[in-house]
Design a protein around this motif. Structure first.
Motif, PDB file in Angstrom:
ATOM      1  N   MET A  85       0.819  -1.226   0.000  1.00 40.69           N
ATOM      2  CA  MET A  85       0.000   0.000   0.000  1.00 40.69           C
ATOM      3  C   MET A  85       0.849   1.270   0.000  1.00 40.69           C
ATOM      4  O   MET A  85       0.314   2.374   0.019  1.00 40.69           O
ATOM      5  N   LEU A  86       2.180   1.121  -0.008  1.00 36.23           N
ATOM      6  CA  LEU A  86       3.064   2.298   0.042  1.00 36.23           C
ATOM      7  C   LEU A  86       3.427   2.738  -1.376  1.00 36.23           C
ATOM      8  O   LEU A  86       3.243   1.972  -2.334  1.00 36.23           O
ATOM      9  N   PRO A  87       3.959   3.959  -1.553  1.00 38.05           N
ATOM     10  CA  PRO A  87       4.389   4.391  -2.887  1.00 38.05           C
ATOM     11  C   PRO A  87       5.308   3.347  -3.524  1.00 38.05           C
ATOM     12  O   PRO A  87       6.089   2.685  -2.830  1.00 38.05           O
ATOM     13  N   ALA A  88       5.232   3.219  -4.859  1.00 39.20           N
ATOM     14  CA  ALA A  88       5.945   2.126  -5.548  1.00 39.20           C
ATOM     15  C   ALA A  88       7.446   2.385  -5.693  1.00 39.20           C
ATOM     16  O   ALA A  88       8.218   1.462  -5.935  1.00 39.20           O
ATOM     17  N   ASP A  89       7.844   3.657  -5.550  1.00 39.73           N
ATOM     18  CA  ASP A  89       9.243   3.985  -5.876  1.00 39.73           C
ATOM     19  C   ASP A  89      10.168   3.918  -4.654  1.00 39.73           C
ATOM     20  O   ASP A  89      11.133   4.669  -4.567  1.00 39.73           O
ATOM     21  N   LEU A  90       9.892   3.021  -3.733  1.00 34.93           N
ATOM     22  CA  LEU A  90      10.722   2.934  -2.527  1.00 34.93           C
ATOM     23  C   LEU A  90      11.700   1.774  -2.648  1.00 34.93           C
ATOM     24  O   LEU A  90      11.349   0.697  -3.136  1.00 34.93           O
ATOM     25  N   ARG A  91      12.915   1.990  -2.193  1.00 29.85           N
ATOM     26  CA  ARG A  91      13.887   0.908  -2.028  1.00 29.85           C
ATOM     27  C   ARG A  91      13.805   0.516  -0.550  1.00 29.85           C
ATOM     28  O   ARG A  91      14.135   1.326   0.338  1.00 29.85           O
ATOM     29  N   ILE A  92      13.366  -0.697  -0.281  1.00 30.05           N
ATOM     30  CA  ILE A  92      13.002  -1.070   1.099  1.00 30.05           C
ATOM     31  C   ILE A  92      13.937  -2.132   1.653  1.00 30.05           C
ATOM     32  O   ILE A  92      14.174  -3.166   1.013  1.00 30.05           O
ATOM     33  N   LEU A  93      14.465  -1.872   2.835  1.00 27.49           N
ATOM     34  CA  LEU A  93      15.257  -2.858   3.582  1.00 27.49           C
ATOM     35  C   LEU A  93      14.470  -3.262   4.826  1.00 27.49           C
ATOM     36  O   LEU A  93      14.041  -2.403   5.608  1.00 27.49           O
ATOM     37  N   ARG A  94      14.287  -4.579   4.967  1.00 29.82           N
ATOM     38  CA  ARG A  94      13.706  -5.130   6.203  1.00 29.82           C
ATOM     39  C   ARG A  94      14.686  -6.155   6.746  1.00 29.82           C
ATOM     40  O   ARG A  94      15.417  -6.781   5.976  1.00 29.82           O
ATOM     41  N   PHE A  95      14.665  -6.383   8.028  1.00 30.84           N
ATOM     42  CA  PHE A  95      15.614  -7.355   8.588  1.00 30.84           C
ATOM     43  C   PHE A  95      15.097  -7.929   9.898  1.00 30.84           C
ATOM     44  O   PHE A  95      14.231  -7.344  10.558  1.00 30.84           O
ATOM     45  N   ASP A  96      15.646  -9.105  10.221  1.00 28.20           N
ATOM     46  CA  ASP A  96      15.377  -9.715  11.522  1.00 28.20           C
ATOM     47  C   ASP A  96      16.545  -9.351  12.440  1.00 28.20           C
ATOM     48  O   ASP A  96      17.683  -9.759  12.182  1.00 28.20           O
ATOM     49  N   LYS A  97      16.259  -8.593  13.474  1.00 28.97           N
ATOM     50  CA  LYS A  97      17.358  -8.244  14.392  1.00 28.97           C
ATOM     51  C   LYS A  97      17.878  -9.517  15.065  1.00 28.97           C
ATOM     52  O   LYS A  97      17.218 -10.562  15.044  1.00 28.97           O
ATOM     53  N   ARG A  98      19.052  -9.419  15.675  1.00 31.91           N
ATOM     54  CA  ARG A  98      19.643 -10.605  16.322  1.00 31.91           C
ATOM     55  C   ARG A  98      18.641 -11.250  17.300  1.00 31.91           C
ATOM     56  O   ARG A  98      17.872 -10.556  17.977  1.00 31.91           O
ATOM     57  N   GLY A  99      18.660 -12.581  17.308  1.00 30.05           N
ATOM     58  CA  GLY A  99      17.772 -13.291  18.226  1.00 30.05           C
ATOM     59  C   GLY A  99      16.355 -13.459  17.718  1.00 30.05           C
ATOM     60  O   GLY A  99      15.512 -13.995  18.434  1.00 30.05           O
ATOM     61  N   HIS A 100      16.072 -12.995  16.514  1.00 28.98           N
ATOM     62  CA  HIS A 100      14.708 -13.020  15.969  1.00 28.98           C
ATOM     63  C   HIS A 100      14.695 -13.597  14.551  1.00 28.98           C
ATOM     64  O   HIS A 100      15.702 -13.544  13.836  1.00 28.98           O
ATOM     65  N   GLY A 101      13.523 -14.102  14.162  1.00 30.21           N
ATOM     66  CA  GLY A 101      13.316 -14.569  12.794  1.00 30.21           C
ATOM     67  C   GLY A 101      14.379 -15.583  12.393  1.00 30.21           C
ATOM     68  O   GLY A 101      14.675 -16.529  13.124  1.00 30.21           O
ATOM     69  N   LEU A 102      14.951 -15.381  11.209  1.00 35.92           N
ATOM     70  CA  LEU A 102      15.953 -16.323  10.701  1.00 35.92           C
ATOM     71  C   LEU A 102      17.380 -15.841  10.962  1.00 35.92           C
ATOM     72  O   LEU A 102      18.335 -16.434  10.447  1.00 35.92           O
ATOM     73  N   SER A 103      17.539 -14.775  11.718  1.00 37.96           N
ATOM     74  CA  SER A 103      18.890 -14.312  12.091  1.00 37.96           C
ATOM     75  C   SER A 103      19.459 -15.191  13.193  1.00 37.96           C
ATOM     76  O   SER A 103      18.724 -15.931  13.864  1.00 37.96           O
ATOM     77  N   ASP A 104      20.770 -15.093  13.380  1.00 42.29           N
ATOM     78  CA  ASP A 104      21.418 -15.865  14.446  1.00 42.29           C
ATOM     79  C   ASP A 104      20.945 -15.401  15.828  1.00 42.29           C
ATOM     80  O   ASP A 104      20.442 -14.276  15.987  1.00 42.29           O
TER      81      ASP A 104
END
Ligand SMILES: O=C(O)CC1=CCC(=O)O1
Length: 262
Positions: free
Chosen positions: A43-62
């Motif tokens: 739903m956000l403007p299409a012209d964005l370069r987006i970085l998302r991440f799992d901080k340490r201890g979360h998601g698929l990060s170490d």
């Protein structure tokens, strides 16, 4: 799916959008991974370069041994932005992600041109409160704190939503070490003084039903920064990007456009 390695630590991240798009970084909350943002991104403007991440201890990060410091979480983020070529970005941080935003802006203003402080504070809770929660998780795992956490995360009606069990499972599947490690970082953080010195475009978003970072806390933090814009999403708890994605995306899109996006 991407992994970046910094010494012994591997962080899981995702980059989308045109290479020359306006850089936007999303940092999520305690007990969530970067899917937190899934509903609002389309739903956000299409012209964005987006970085998302799992901080340490979360998601698929170490999951390094804790406790972690806020300085370490900020340094991880700084390294990941340098690694992926993100600079002069709009940094959207929710809860502990908003603390990372404040600390990063104070340390590396070249990386952060504007901030969205969503459901966060310069200081969240007390050391005793976090010590009690960490003790409960050390004793009984995240299952021992899941119900009060869901009550803080979501308004009562959302508990009947078909999506609710998925968010509960996301929380329960967070490694205990990751959760307690980051809880210790929150407990040790008081950014009131450093955030008072920040001068950059800032949007603060609060949820009327937020039991973790109530609107007063979010807006007191916003008031530390001259000119900060304040928005309240009614009927949403701590994760309004999940509970009220249309409203959240509209507020965020307007801010991004004011910063020059699409
Ligand atoms: O557990 C909560 O109340 C939610 C929360 C507090 C800080 C954060 O990042 O999430």
């Amino acid at each position: 799916m991407h992994m970046a390695q910094f010494g012994d630590l591997r962080l899981h991240y995702d980059v989308t959008g045109p290479e020359d798009g306006m850089p936007v970084v999303f940092a999520n909350s305690l007990g969530t991974d970067y899917r937190l943002w899934d509903k609002i991104l389309p739903m956000l403007p299409a012209d964005l370069r987006i970085l998302r991440f799992d901080k340490r201890g979360h998601g698929l990060s170490d999951v390094p041994d804790g406790p972690y410091s806020m300085g370490a979480l900020i340094s991880d983020t700084e390294k990941l932005m340098d690694h992926t070529g993100f600079k002069d970005a709009i940094f959207v941080g929710l809860s502990i992600g908003g603390m990372i935003a404040q600390g990063l802006a104070a340390k590396r203003l070249d990386l952060v041109r504007a901030m969205v402080l969503s459901n966060t504070g310069a200081k969240i809770g007390t050391r005793d409160m976090w010590a009690d929660r960490v003790a409960a998780v050390n004793e009984g795992g995240l299952a021992s704190v899941v119900d009060p956490t869901m009550d803080r995360w979501f308004s009562k009606p959302f508990h009947a939503d078909p999506e609710f069990p998925a968010w509960r499972n996301m929380f329960l599947r967070t490694p205990s070490m990751g959760w307690t490690g980051c809880a210790a970082a929150i407990a040790g953080t008081d950014f009131i003084s450093s955030t008072s010195g920040l001068r950059l475009p800032t949007l603060a978003i609060a949820g009327s039903e937020d039991g973790s970072t109530p609107p007063d806390l979010v807006f007191e933090t916003a008031d530390l920064i001259p000119g900060a814009q304040k928005e309240l999403i009614r009927g949403a708890g701590h994760l309004p990007c999940v509970e009220k994605p249309v409203e959240y995306a509209a507020i965020l899109s307007a801010f991004l456009k004011a910063q020059g996006a699409g």
